[in-house]
Design a protein around this motif. Structure first.
Motif, PDB file in Angstrom:
ATOM      1  N   VAL A 261      41.533  34.845  27.042  1.00  0.00           N
ATOM      2  CA  VAL A 261      41.977  35.000  28.427  1.00  0.00           C
ATOM      3  C   VAL A 261      43.362  35.623  28.420  1.00  0.00           C
ATOM      4  O   VAL A 261      44.301  35.043  27.882  1.00  0.00           O
ATOM      5  N   ASP A 262      43.490  36.831  28.964  1.00  0.00           N
ATOM      6  CA  ASP A 262      44.831  37.380  28.964  1.00  0.00           C
ATOM      7  C   ASP A 262      45.469  37.465  30.340  1.00  0.00           C
ATOM      8  O   ASP A 262      46.578  37.938  30.471  1.00  0.00           O
ATOM      9  N   GLY A 263      44.809  36.963  31.336  1.00  0.00           N
ATOM     10  CA  GLY A 263      45.462  36.937  32.649  1.00  0.00           C
ATOM     11  C   GLY A 263      44.686  36.136  33.675  1.00  0.00           C
ATOM     12  O   GLY A 263      43.515  35.829  33.481  1.00  0.00           O
ATOM     13  N   ILE A 264      45.382  35.795  34.743  1.00  0.00           N
ATOM     14  CA  ILE A 264      44.742  35.094  35.856  1.00  0.00           C
ATOM     15  C   ILE A 264      44.804  36.024  37.063  1.00  0.00           C
ATOM     16  O   ILE A 264      45.830  36.657  37.303  1.00  0.00           O
ATOM     17  N   LYS A 265      43.721  36.097  37.809  1.00  0.00           N
ATOM     18  CA  LYS A 265      43.716  36.908  39.027  1.00  0.00           C
ATOM     19  C   LYS A 265      43.397  36.010  40.204  1.00  0.00           C
ATOM     20  O   LYS A 265      42.710  34.999  40.040  1.00  0.00           O
ATOM     21  N   ASN A 354      38.507  29.778  54.969  1.00  0.00           N
ATOM     22  CA  ASN A 354      39.635  29.707  54.043  1.00  0.00           C
ATOM     23  C   ASN A 354      39.212  29.611  52.598  1.00  0.00           C
ATOM     24  O   ASN A 354      39.206  28.546  52.016  1.00  0.00           O
ATOM     25  N   ILE A 355      38.880  30.755  52.041  1.00  0.00           N
ATOM     26  CA  ILE A 355      38.406  30.744  50.663  1.00  0.00           C
ATOM     27  C   ILE A 355      39.388  31.532  49.793  1.00  0.00           C
ATOM     28  O   ILE A 355      39.944  32.540  50.230  1.00  0.00           O
ATOM     29  N   ALA A 356      39.580  31.057  48.593  1.00  0.00           N
ATOM     30  CA  ALA A 356      40.339  31.843  47.613  1.00  0.00           C
ATOM     31  C   ALA A 356      39.436  32.076  46.425  1.00  0.00           C
ATOM     32  O   ALA A 356      38.567  31.268  46.124  1.00  0.00           O
ATOM     33  N   LYS A 357      39.669  33.213  45.779  1.00  0.00           N
ATOM     34  CA  LYS A 357      38.928  33.499  44.566  1.00  0.00           C
ATOM     35  C   LYS A 357      39.945  33.464  43.433  1.00  0.00           C
ATOM     36  O   LYS A 357      40.978  34.134  43.517  1.00  0.00           O
ATOM     37  N   MET A 388      31.684  28.646  44.573  1.00  0.00           N
ATOM     38  CA  MET A 388      30.826  29.710  44.044  1.00  0.00           C
ATOM     39  C   MET A 388      31.349  30.060  42.662  1.00  0.00           C
ATOM     40  O   MET A 388      32.543  29.952  42.412  1.00  0.00           O
ATOM     41  N   ILE A 389      30.441  30.479  41.800  1.00  0.00           N
ATOM     42  CA  ILE A 389      30.857  30.881  40.459  1.00  0.00           C
ATOM     43  C   ILE A 389      30.298  32.279  40.207  1.00  0.00           C
ATOM     44  O   ILE A 389      29.158  32.550  40.549  1.00  0.00           O
ATOM     45  N   SER A 390      31.117  33.140  39.626  1.00  0.00           N
ATOM     46  CA  SER A 390      30.611  34.460  39.259  1.00  0.00           C
ATOM     47  C   SER A 390      31.106  34.755  37.848  1.00  0.00           C
ATOM     48  O   SER A 390      32.301  34.685  37.575  1.00  0.00           O
ATOM     49  N   THR A 391      30.167  35.030  36.941  1.00  0.00           N
ATOM     50  CA  THR A 391      30.597  35.266  35.564  1.00  0.00           C
ATOM     51  C   THR A 391      30.331  36.713  35.182  1.00  0.00           C
ATOM     52  O   THR A 391      29.360  37.307  35.627  1.00  0.00           O
ATOM     53  N   SER A 392      31.201  37.258  34.377  1.00  0.00           N
ATOM     54  CA  SER A 392      30.939  38.562  33.786  1.00  0.00           C
ATOM     55  C   SER A 392      31.554  38.528  32.404  1.00  0.00           C
ATOM     56  O   SER A 392      32.203  37.562  32.034  1.00  0.00           O
ATOM     57  N   GLU A 393      31.299  39.579  31.644  1.00  0.00           N
ATOM     58  CA  GLU A 393      31.791  39.609  30.266  1.00  0.00           C
ATOM     59  C   GLU A 393      33.317  39.706  30.228  1.00  0.00           C
ATOM     60  O   GLU A 393      33.942  39.352  29.242  1.00  0.00           O
ATOM     61  N   VAL A 394      33.920  40.197  31.318  1.00  0.00           N
ATOM     62  CA  VAL A 394      35.372  40.360  31.311  1.00  0.00           C
ATOM     63  C   VAL A 394      36.085  39.421  32.267  1.00  0.00           C
ATOM     64  O   VAL A 394      37.294  39.468  32.405  1.00  0.00           O
ATOM     65  N   GLN A 395      35.354  38.528  32.916  1.00  0.00           N
ATOM     66  CA  GLN A 395      35.972  37.687  33.931  1.00  0.00           C
ATOM     67  C   GLN A 395      35.074  36.514  34.336  1.00  0.00           C
ATOM     68  O   GLN A 395      33.868  36.670  34.405  1.00  0.00           O
ATOM     69  N   VAL A 396      35.673  35.361  34.592  1.00  0.00           N
ATOM     70  CA  VAL A 396      34.933  34.274  35.249  1.00  0.00           C
ATOM     71  C   VAL A 396      35.682  33.973  36.538  1.00  0.00           C
ATOM     72  O   VAL A 396      36.880  33.680  36.505  1.00  0.00           O
ATOM     73  N   SER A 397      35.005  34.086  37.678  1.00  0.00           N
ATOM     74  CA  SER A 397      35.666  33.852  38.964  1.00  0.00           C
ATOM     75  C   SER A 397      35.067  32.641  39.645  1.00  0.00           C
ATOM     76  O   SER A 397      33.865  32.412  39.568  1.00  0.00           O
TER      77      SER A 397
END
Ligand code: ADP
Ligand code: ASP
Ligand code: MG
Length: 599
Positions: A261-265, A354-357, A388-397
């Protein structure tokens, strides 16, 4: 003098004739004034043949003995390749992974590379020899010096790791197709060659089924900035360049287990719209997202959960400023989608303002099951419920309550030791101007697990995915149902996800052992599924892309079982028998086929 690493896959070295042809090509590269390290795979399908031999003896062979067996395949090719070079008058030497010092973790059949010792290779290169290295294998760092393998398709990873460790000026992957195409040409013959693709896009494509490159090879190229090319070993065409931004320098020690993990978005400006109880039949998603696109609303994450009875839930997020428009469209379409007009409990719209990702970003999140689990646990420990969960090879949101965004960021920065400031999501930050779709892929090696009736409180996702991570099961396409059902006074939800098919039964067992802790109602395993995905940085979020994707599937009369999107891809789970048709339909709907010359 420039150093080049060239890797030749199984079909490129399938016969002695092919080995001689490759040796000639290597010699020509040397004659142009380069130093060359060659990495080879086992000849043709010989790894599969070895797997079959083992199956004849045992249904459940030990992973250690499998490594012992499979590593022999590459050893045959290195010796023959070195002989072929010597026959041409080109000095060469073959080396196994152990002889080079490709040091890996001890975990058999899926070892990650820790370090590659370069002194022996450099010594031979300095003597003007070509060094022929066995791909796919290494030696454990433990005192037992065990032979390990990196996982099927792992020779690509050996090659890129060697290129990174040696500081090579490029790594060329030679295979039996002209490069990376818009999809697998064996399924879609008119797939088009891409001259260039970014590492992020390729990482995603490789992890959703485009097996032309091992995803871990792309991850190393991205992390170390290795110039990577995929080309045909059968002709001279230039192939596909896999490009990466200049990486932040990192150590070559712990090569493949570097910080993932090299950053938080984050984006605290989102809202969620859910359309509940829509009929489970082809065409629903395309009607909804078609209408939303016509109203020029950009959707962000989209999920469709597993169906319960004969209805589905679809949920998506939008920028808060677009909520009103999105809600109006959804409200307008809801009655039209009723399977049974007049039924009061059908097609209901639910909105959360009021949602944040929040997301953890870095290469290789899917291949490391512990990373997503750690994110879910961190949020659970901070008492934050994941919507909600969204996964990808470069990110988990994860989508969460916007009021908890700061708390979530602080906990995640702490847990993943991130000192850089969190980045606000911004499509322009990807640096990609090309917003078109790049490629599509089909994964037919998956199974779907659905856990029904889990209590709806923080910590459930953490427990489930933590247990699976302990069993080394990689999970993707995680979807939670939007509806809460009250059972005995306790709100419950369903959660569904896909796993590699070979892990399906084991994963189900691991979850059954958790019964006492998570108190679910039932676990369902379905192996008759396929996943189709489209990948392109900057593509998702463009109005109309999702609608076109779902429209192509609907036009082929295929029912969508699950939907999940990330910034860089859209994936749908469909019935296994519909996989190829869905892939072809999407490939053609996005205009990815070769433009045929008009006769
Ligand atoms: P090698 O033995 O050279 O490592 P692989 O079989 O591992 O070769 O990978 C090459 C194969 O990948 C091709 O023959 C092709 O069928 C398949 N493939 C899947 N998706 C793609 C894609 N998007 N582009 C090119 N090839 C693909
Ligand atoms: N020979 C191994 C396999 O077939 C490794 C590779 O070819 O990349 O999986
Ligand atoms: Mg391969």
């Amino acid at each position: 003098m420039v150093l080049i690493v060239q890797k030749y896959g199984g079909t490129s070295v399938g016969t002695t004739e092919r080995i001689r042809a490759v040796a000639k090509r290597v010699q020509e590269t040397v004659d142009r004034g380069n130093r060359v390290v060659v990495v080879v795979s086992a000849m043709g399908k010989s790894t599969d043949a070895l797997v079959n031999l083992a199956r004849d003896i045992s249904q459940n062979p030990s992973r250690r003995e499998m490594d012992m067996l499979l590593s022999t395949g590459e050893q045959v090719t290195i010796a023959l390749m070195s002989m072929a070079l010597q026959e041409l008058g080109q000095p060469a030497i073959s080396l196994t992974g152990a002889q080079v010092g490709i040091v890996t973790e001890a975990s058999h059949s899926r070892a990650r590379i820790l370090q590659i010792k370069t002194d022996r290779i450099i010594k031979h290169l300095d003597r003007s020899e070509v060094v022929v290295v066995a791909g796919f294998q290494g030696i454990s760092s433990s005192s037992d010096l065990e032979i390990t393998t990196l996982g099927r398709g792992g020779s690509d990873t050996s090659a890129v790791a060697l290129a990174a460790s040696l500081g090579a000026s490029s790594c060329e992957i030679y295979t039996d197709v002209p490069g990376i195409l818009t999809t697998d040409p064996r399924i879609v013959p008119d797939a088009r060659l891409m001259p260039e693709i970014t590492c992020d896009e390729m990482l995603e494509l490789a992890s959703v089924g485009a097996k032309v490159l091992h995803p871990r090879a792309v991850e190393i190229a991205r992390n170390y900035g290795v110039p990577l090319v995929v080309r045909s070993s059968f002709d001279e065409s230039p192939g596909t360049r896999v490009t990466s931004a200049i990486p932040t320098p990192r150590s070559l020690l712990s090569l493949e287990i570097t910080k993932v993990v090299d950053g938080i978005k984050f984006d605290s400006n989102q809202a969620k719209v859910a359309l509940l109880r829509v009929p489970d039949r082809p065409g629903v998603a395309t009607r909804l997202f078609g209408e939303i696109a016509r109203q020029k609303v950009d959707v962000d994450l989209i999920i469709q959960s597993i169906h319960e009875g004969n209805t589905n839930d679809i949920a998506f997020t939008v920028e808060r400023s677009q909520l009103q428009a999105a809600e109006a469209v959804t409200e307008a379409i809801a009655p039209v989608l009723r399977s049974n007009p007049g039924a009061p409990d059908e097609a209901e719209v639910m909105v959360e303002r009021n949602i944040a990702k929040v997301a953890i970003a870095g290469a290789g999140t899917i291949g490391r099951p512990g990373i997503a689990a750690k994110m879910f646990k961190t949020l659970a420990d901070a008492n934050i419920n994941i919507q909600m969960i969204s996964t990808s090879e470069v990110q988990v949101s994860c989508a969460i309550d916007a009021d908890l965004c700061d708390k979530a960021i602080a906990s995640l920065c702490d847990a993943f030791e991130i000192d850089s400031s969190p980045v606000k999501y911004d499509a322009n930050l990807t640096g990609v101007n090309d917003t078109s779709a790049r490629g599509v892929a089909l994964d037919r090696d998956l199974a779907r697990l659905a856990i029904l009736g889990i209590s709806d409180r923080p910590g459930m996702a953490a427990k489930i995915f933590g247990a699976l991570a302990e069993h080394h099961v990689s999970v993707d396409t995680i979807i939670q149902s939007q509806r809460c059902r009250i059972v005995n006074g306790i709100p419950t939800r369903d959660i569904a996800f896909t796993v590699p098919r070979s892990d399906g039964v084991g994963a189900k067992k691991a979850l059954e052992n958790l019964a006492a802790e998570i108190g679910y109602r039932e676990i369902l395993l379905d192996s008759e599924i396929a996943k189709v995905s489209i990948v392109g940085a900057g593509m998702v979020g463009q109005p109309g892309v999702a609608a076109r994707f779902f429209g192509a599937i609907a036009a082929a009369q295929i029912n969508i079982q699950m939907i999940t999107t990330s910034e860089i891809k859209i994936s749908c789970v469909v019935a296994k028998e519909d996989g190829v048709t869905a892939l072809k339909a999407i490939h053609s709907a996005f205009g990815l086929a070769q433009i045929k010359a008009i006769a």
